[in-house]
Structures are given as structure tokens and as C-alpha cells.
Design a protein around this motif. Structure first.
Motif, PDB file in Angstrom:
ATOM      1  N   ALA A 214       0.832  -1.208   0.000  1.00 12.28           N
ATOM      2  CA  ALA A 214       0.000   0.000   0.000  1.00 12.28           C
ATOM      3  C   ALA A 214       0.865   1.257   0.000  1.00 12.28           C
ATOM      4  O   ALA A 214       0.526   2.256  -0.655  1.00 12.28           O
ATOM      5  CB  ALA A 214      -0.931  -0.015   1.203  1.00 12.28           C
ATOM      6  N   ALA A 215       1.983   1.212   0.732  1.00 16.24           N
ATOM      7  CA  ALA A 215       2.888   2.363   0.752  1.00 16.24           C
ATOM      8  C   ALA A 215       3.495   2.602  -0.630  1.00 16.24           C
ATOM      9  O   ALA A 215       3.643   3.745  -1.077  1.00 16.24           O
ATOM     10  CB  ALA A 215       3.983   2.147   1.791  1.00 16.24           C
ATOM     11  N   ILE A 216       3.829   1.519  -1.335  1.00 16.32           N
ATOM     12  CA  ILE A 216       4.351   1.652  -2.702  1.00 16.32           C
ATOM     13  C   ILE A 216       3.263   2.196  -3.620  1.00 16.32           C
ATOM     14  O   ILE A 216       3.522   3.053  -4.473  1.00 16.32           O
ATOM     15  CB  ILE A 216       4.881   0.296  -3.207  1.00 16.32           C
ATOM     16  CG1 ILE A 216       6.071  -0.171  -2.358  1.00 16.32           C
ATOM     17  CG2 ILE A 216       5.296   0.390  -4.678  1.00 16.32           C
ATOM     18  CD1 ILE A 216       6.539  -1.580  -2.673  1.00 16.32           C
ATOM     19  N   ALA A 217       2.035   1.721  -3.430  1.00 13.48           N
ATOM     20  CA  ALA A 217       0.914   2.221  -4.237  1.00 13.48           C
ATOM     21  C   ALA A 217       0.711   3.717  -4.028  1.00 13.48           C
ATOM     22  O   ALA A 217       0.403   4.452  -4.978  1.00 13.48           O
ATOM     23  CB  ALA A 217      -0.359   1.448  -3.895  1.00 13.48           C
ATOM     24  N   ASP A 218       0.879   4.187  -2.801  1.00 11.82           N
ATOM     25  CA  ASP A 218       0.747   5.619  -2.526  1.00 11.82           C
ATOM     26  C   ASP A 218       1.760   6.423  -3.349  1.00 11.82           C
ATOM     27  O   ASP A 218       1.418   7.463  -3.928  1.00 11.82           O
ATOM     28  CB  ASP A 218       0.978   5.898  -1.036  1.00 11.82           C
ATOM     29  CG  ASP A 218      -0.136   5.374  -0.145  1.00 11.82           C
ATOM     30  OD1 ASP A 218      -1.248   5.123  -0.660  1.00 11.82           O
ATOM     31  OD2 ASP A 218       0.115   5.207   1.068  1.00 11.82           O
ATOM     32  N   VAL A 219       2.994   5.944  -3.384  1.00 13.00           N
ATOM     33  CA  VAL A 219       4.032   6.635  -4.149  1.00 13.00           C
ATOM     34  C   VAL A 219       3.692   6.612  -5.640  1.00 13.00           C
ATOM     35  O   VAL A 219       3.839   7.618  -6.343  1.00 13.00           O
ATOM     36  CB  VAL A 219       5.405   6.003  -3.892  1.00 13.00           C
ATOM     37  CG1 VAL A 219       6.483   6.684  -4.739  1.00 13.00           C
ATOM     38  CG2 VAL A 219       5.770   6.075  -2.416  1.00 13.00           C
ATOM     39  N   CYS A 220       3.232   5.466  -6.122  1.00 16.40           N
ATOM     40  CA  CYS A 220       2.855   5.366  -7.534  1.00 16.40           C
ATOM     41  C   CYS A 220       1.785   6.396  -7.888  1.00 16.40           C
ATOM     42  O   CYS A 220       1.878   7.081  -8.915  1.00 16.40           O
ATOM     43  CB  CYS A 220       2.346   3.960  -7.844  1.00 16.40           C
ATOM     44  SG  CYS A 220       3.615   2.670  -7.809  1.00 16.40           S
ATOM     45  N   GLU A 221       0.783   6.524  -7.039  1.00 16.17           N
ATOM     46  CA  GLU A 221      -0.300   7.466  -7.304  1.00 16.17           C
ATOM     47  C   GLU A 221       0.205   8.908  -7.312  1.00 16.17           C
ATOM     48  O   GLU A 221      -0.241   9.729  -8.133  1.00 16.17           O
ATOM     49  CB  GLU A 221      -1.401   7.284  -6.262  1.00 16.17           C
ATOM     50  CG  GLU A 221      -2.163   5.975  -6.429  1.00 16.17           C
ATOM     51  CD  GLU A 221      -3.152   5.719  -5.303  1.00 16.17           C
ATOM     52  OE1 GLU A 221      -3.298   6.610  -4.434  1.00 16.17           O
ATOM     53  OE2 GLU A 221      -3.783   4.647  -5.298  1.00 16.17           O
ATOM     54  N   ARG A 222       1.148   9.215  -6.449  1.00 17.15           N
ATOM     55  CA  ARG A 222       1.698  10.570  -6.437  1.00 17.15           C
ATOM     56  C   ARG A 222       2.430  10.897  -7.735  1.00 17.15           C
ATOM     57  O   ARG A 222       2.548  12.071  -8.109  1.00 17.15           O
ATOM     58  CB  ARG A 222       2.650  10.745  -5.240  1.00 17.15           C
ATOM     59  CG  ARG A 222       1.948  10.882  -3.912  1.00 17.15           C
ATOM     60  CD  ARG A 222       2.855  11.486  -2.857  1.00 17.15           C
ATOM     61  NE  ARG A 222       3.934  10.615  -2.442  1.00 17.15           N
ATOM     62  CZ  ARG A 222       3.827   9.703  -1.461  1.00 17.15           C
ATOM     63  NH1 ARG A 222       2.670   9.543  -0.825  1.00 17.15           N
ATOM     64  NH2 ARG A 222       4.856   8.950  -1.122  1.00 17.15           N
ATOM     65  N   HIS A 223       2.900   9.878  -8.414  1.00 19.27           N
ATOM     66  CA  HIS A 223       3.663  10.098  -9.647  1.00 19.27           C
ATOM     67  C   HIS A 223       2.865   9.728 -10.897  1.00 19.27           C
ATOM     68  O   HIS A 223       3.431   9.581 -11.978  1.00 19.27           O
ATOM     69  CB  HIS A 223       4.975   9.312  -9.598  1.00 19.27           C
ATOM     70  CG  HIS A 223       5.938   9.832  -8.579  1.00 19.27           C
ATOM     71  ND1 HIS A 223       6.821  10.861  -8.848  1.00 19.27           N
ATOM     72  CD2 HIS A 223       6.142   9.487  -7.275  1.00 19.27           C
ATOM     73  CE1 HIS A 223       7.541  11.119  -7.764  1.00 19.27           C
ATOM     74  NE2 HIS A 223       7.154  10.303  -6.789  1.00 19.27           N
ATOM     75  N   GLY A 224       1.543   9.596 -10.744  1.00 16.17           N
ATOM     76  CA  GLY A 224       0.688   9.409 -11.891  1.00 16.17           C
ATOM     77  C   GLY A 224       0.774   8.052 -12.550  1.00 16.17           C
ATOM     78  O   GLY A 224       0.483   7.915 -13.743  1.00 16.17           O
ATOM     79  N   THR A 225       1.130   7.032 -11.780  1.00 22.58           N
ATOM     80  CA  THR A 225       1.173   5.679 -12.328  1.00 22.58           C
ATOM     81  C   THR A 225       0.462   4.740 -11.365  1.00 22.58           C
ATOM     82  O   THR A 225      -0.170   5.173 -10.409  1.00 22.58           O
ATOM     83  CB  THR A 225       2.628   5.245 -12.593  1.00 22.58           C
ATOM     84  OG1 THR A 225       2.634   4.003 -13.293  1.00 22.58           O
ATOM     85  CG2 THR A 225       3.412   5.088 -11.297  1.00 22.58           C
TER      86      THR A 225
END
Length: 337
Positions: free
Chosen positions: A255-266
Motif C-alpha cells: 500500500a505504501a508503494i501504491a501511494d508513491v505510484c499514485e503521487r507520480h501518476g502511475t
């Protein structure tokens, strides 16, 4: 679709189709959906297809061969595996297979990394595939059979390669440590590492990947979703990790990795597909597909643009190791349509 050429072995598209689901992995897949999965992968540019006798007791090989039958043989690469010899078992044909595939148990798997067993297994694979040769042969999951696999098994595959009957030989496993030993001690061209070079498990980076790069051995990354946890934009509550219910710790990390992905538009799955290809030893990522929609989704995820800032933030947060640079264009091999 871009391709990469290992030091030894055939050119592989960066995305390969893993055909376990064509063998009714976990549940039934129709012939029509299996054909659609292969057709959509082909239309997306995929030219590398991986299968094994283990997948559906030969069903995967039969379906893959049928789906590729009208394609120009020189335009695609097929790998299969040896080590589990299929032995007819008419007395159990009325039962369901107990190896994870929704097929009748008309055969039983017998571990055999000996010369005769390997030759018989490959002969059966060629018959099911309807081919006169395969391009790559892997020893399949020799975890408990190191002595025979690392001697007679590899020697037999090397003999086939030296005779020109296959283009490349290697080993496919769900662990990195023994694969590193095969790279260190044996004459292998490729290894397929499942689940150990992913956003959640980087154990292949400890020894296998640096050693493979040093020895000129190509690495094919499989199971990059870790059996499901990384396959959705947000990790579901009932997600599995390495085929077991995911722990709270690993789900929170995803989930933490998903949060970062969302911040970078992926998205999490797009990053999961891209991450293994950042290492210069990796020549292809193999993803499974059950139907045309899944094959098209795999191709879209591969094509997604992932900003370097995403990897930098993941490394800064300690979610992936730092210093994993993308390979240079020359290391990635040439492109083809």
C-alpha cells in the motif's frame, strides 16, 4: 515492442506470455479464452511464450501449440521445461489433478532430471506443442534435486544445445539462492526467477543478478505480482502473496508503494512490471494471461511511462534498494515491431 538479446540465447521481447493459466491454473479456462490470450499477446507485439508440462498436465502446451499453429515459426520464441515427467495414470483419470490445475488427473508427475527422463519429457512437449523444436529449455524447480539437476540434467540440456536442437538452456525456480549456484557452477544461458525480483522481494539482487550480469547469463523475471498482491492499483484485503494469504506487514508495504505510484501518476501494477526490467541482467518479464483482456492489460502496463522520480522516492523511503539504475539502451538490445 522492444526486445532484448542475452549474451547467449535468442532475442526475447521485453514482455513474454506465461502460459500456466492456459493449463487451467486454479480454475477452468475455455479454449476460446486461451486462444484469445495468445492472439491478443501477439497483436500487442509479444513474441516470447513460456510453458511447461506441469501446467495442466500438458494442457497448456497443447493450447499454446494450437494457438501458434498458424504463426510463422521463425517469428516467435518458445520455452518449455523438463524435470516433471508426465506418466499416464488411467486409474486416477476420474479425479481432479492435485497439482493446482483444474484438469483430470489422467497423468501423474514424476520427478526426473536424468538424461532419459529429460529426453522423454522434451519429446512429449514437442508432440503436444506440434513443433519440431523449442528455443529454450529450463530445468523446472529442481529445489530437492540439486545433485542430479546440476550434473546429468544440465549436461543433457547442454548436449541438446551443442547439437543445435535448442538455442539456449537454463533453470527456472521460485528461489534465487540455488539459481545463483547454477549460474556459478554450470553452463547455463538463461535463468527464470519467479517472485524473487519484484517490488516486494529483491532477494535476487543479493547474489543472483550481479552474478548473472558478470557471467553473461540472461535473467527472465516471472511472478512479478507475487501471486496477486501487486496486480491491482490498491492491494485488496484478501490479497495473496506467494500463493498464501498476505500478511498485514507485506500488505501495508504494498500500500505504501501504491501511494508513491499514485503521487507520480502511475499504478502499482505498472511499476511492478517495469521494476525488474531496470536491471541490465534482465532480458524479459513473463506475465500470465487467461484471456485477451488480460493480455492487452499486460501490454498496456509494460508500455506505461514511469518517471525516474518514482524510483528515487521509493528508494528514499527504503521501499526498494537504492542505486537501481535503468539499463543503457545498448544493454537492453535492439527494437523490433
Amino acid at each position: 515492442m522492444r526486445s532484448r538479446t542475452p549474451v547467449r540465447g535468442p532475442e526475447l521481447t521485453e514482455l513474454g506470455l506465461g502460459a500456466a493459466q492456459l493449463g487451467n491454473l486454479a480454475r477452468t479456462t475455455s479454449d476460446e479464452d486461451a486462444q484469445g490470450a495468445v492472439d491478443a499477446a501477439w497483436d500487442s507485439g509479444v513474441r516470447y511464450f513460456d510453458t511447461a508440462p506441469h501446467y495442466g498436465l500438458g494442457l497448456s502446451e497443447r493450447r499454446l501449440g494450437a494457438a501458434l499453429a498458424q504463426r510463422p515459426r521463425a517469428e516467435y520464441t518458445v520455452s518449455t521445461k523438463v524435470g516433471r515427467l508426465l506418466v499416464p495414470s488411467p486409474r486416477t483419470a476420474h479425479r481432479q489433478d492435485d497439482g493446482g490445475f483444474a484438469v483430470p488427473a489422467a497423468f501423474r508427475r514424476r520427478w526426473d532430471f536424468g538424461r532419459d527422463g529429460i529426453l522423454r519429457s522434451l519429446e512429449g512437449s514437442l508432440h503436444r506443442l506440434g513443433l519440431d523444436h523449442v528455443d529454450i529449455v529450463y530445468l523446472h524447480d529442481p529445489d530437492d534435486h540439486w545433485q542430479q539437476a546440476a550434473t546429468t540434467g544440465i549436461d543433457t540440456l547442454v548436449e541438446l544445445r551443442d547439437q543445435g536442437l535448442v538455442k539456449a538452456v537454463g533453470v527456472g525456480m521460485n528461489q534465487a539462492a540455488m539459481l545463483a549456484e547454477f549460474v556459478r557452477r554450470c553452463d547455463v544461458d538463461l535463468v527464470m526467477v519467479a517472485g524473487r525480483h519484484t517490488l516486494l522481494d529483491q532477494s535476487a539482487q543479493d547474489e543472483l543478478l550481479p552474478l548473472a550480469q558478470e557471467r553473461g547469463v540472461g535473467v527472465v523475471a516471472a511472478a512479478v505480482y507475487n501471486s496477486g498482491l501487486l496486480a491491482a492499483a490498491r492491494p485488496p484485503a484478501d490479497a495473496t502473496y506467494d500463493y498464501l494469504p498476505a500478511s498485514r506487514e507485506v500488505t501495508d508495504r504494498a500500500a505504501a508503494i501504491a501511494d508513491v505510484c499514485e503521487r507520480h501518476g502511475t499504478t502499482l501494477p505498472e511499476a511492478a512490471v517495469a521494476y525488474p526490467l531496470r536491471h541490465p541482467a534482465v532480458v524479459s518479464v513473463v506475465l500470465g494471461a487467461r484471456d485477451a483482456h488480460q493480455s492487452r492489460t499486460n501490454a498496456r502496463r509494460l508500455a506505461a511511462s514511469i518517471p525516474d522520480a518514482l524510483w528515487a522516492e521509493l528508494a528514499h523511503l527504503g521501499l526498494i534498494p537504492g542505486g537501481s539504475a535503468a539499463p543503457a539502451a545498448s544493454a537492453a538490445g535492439g527494437e523490433r515491431s
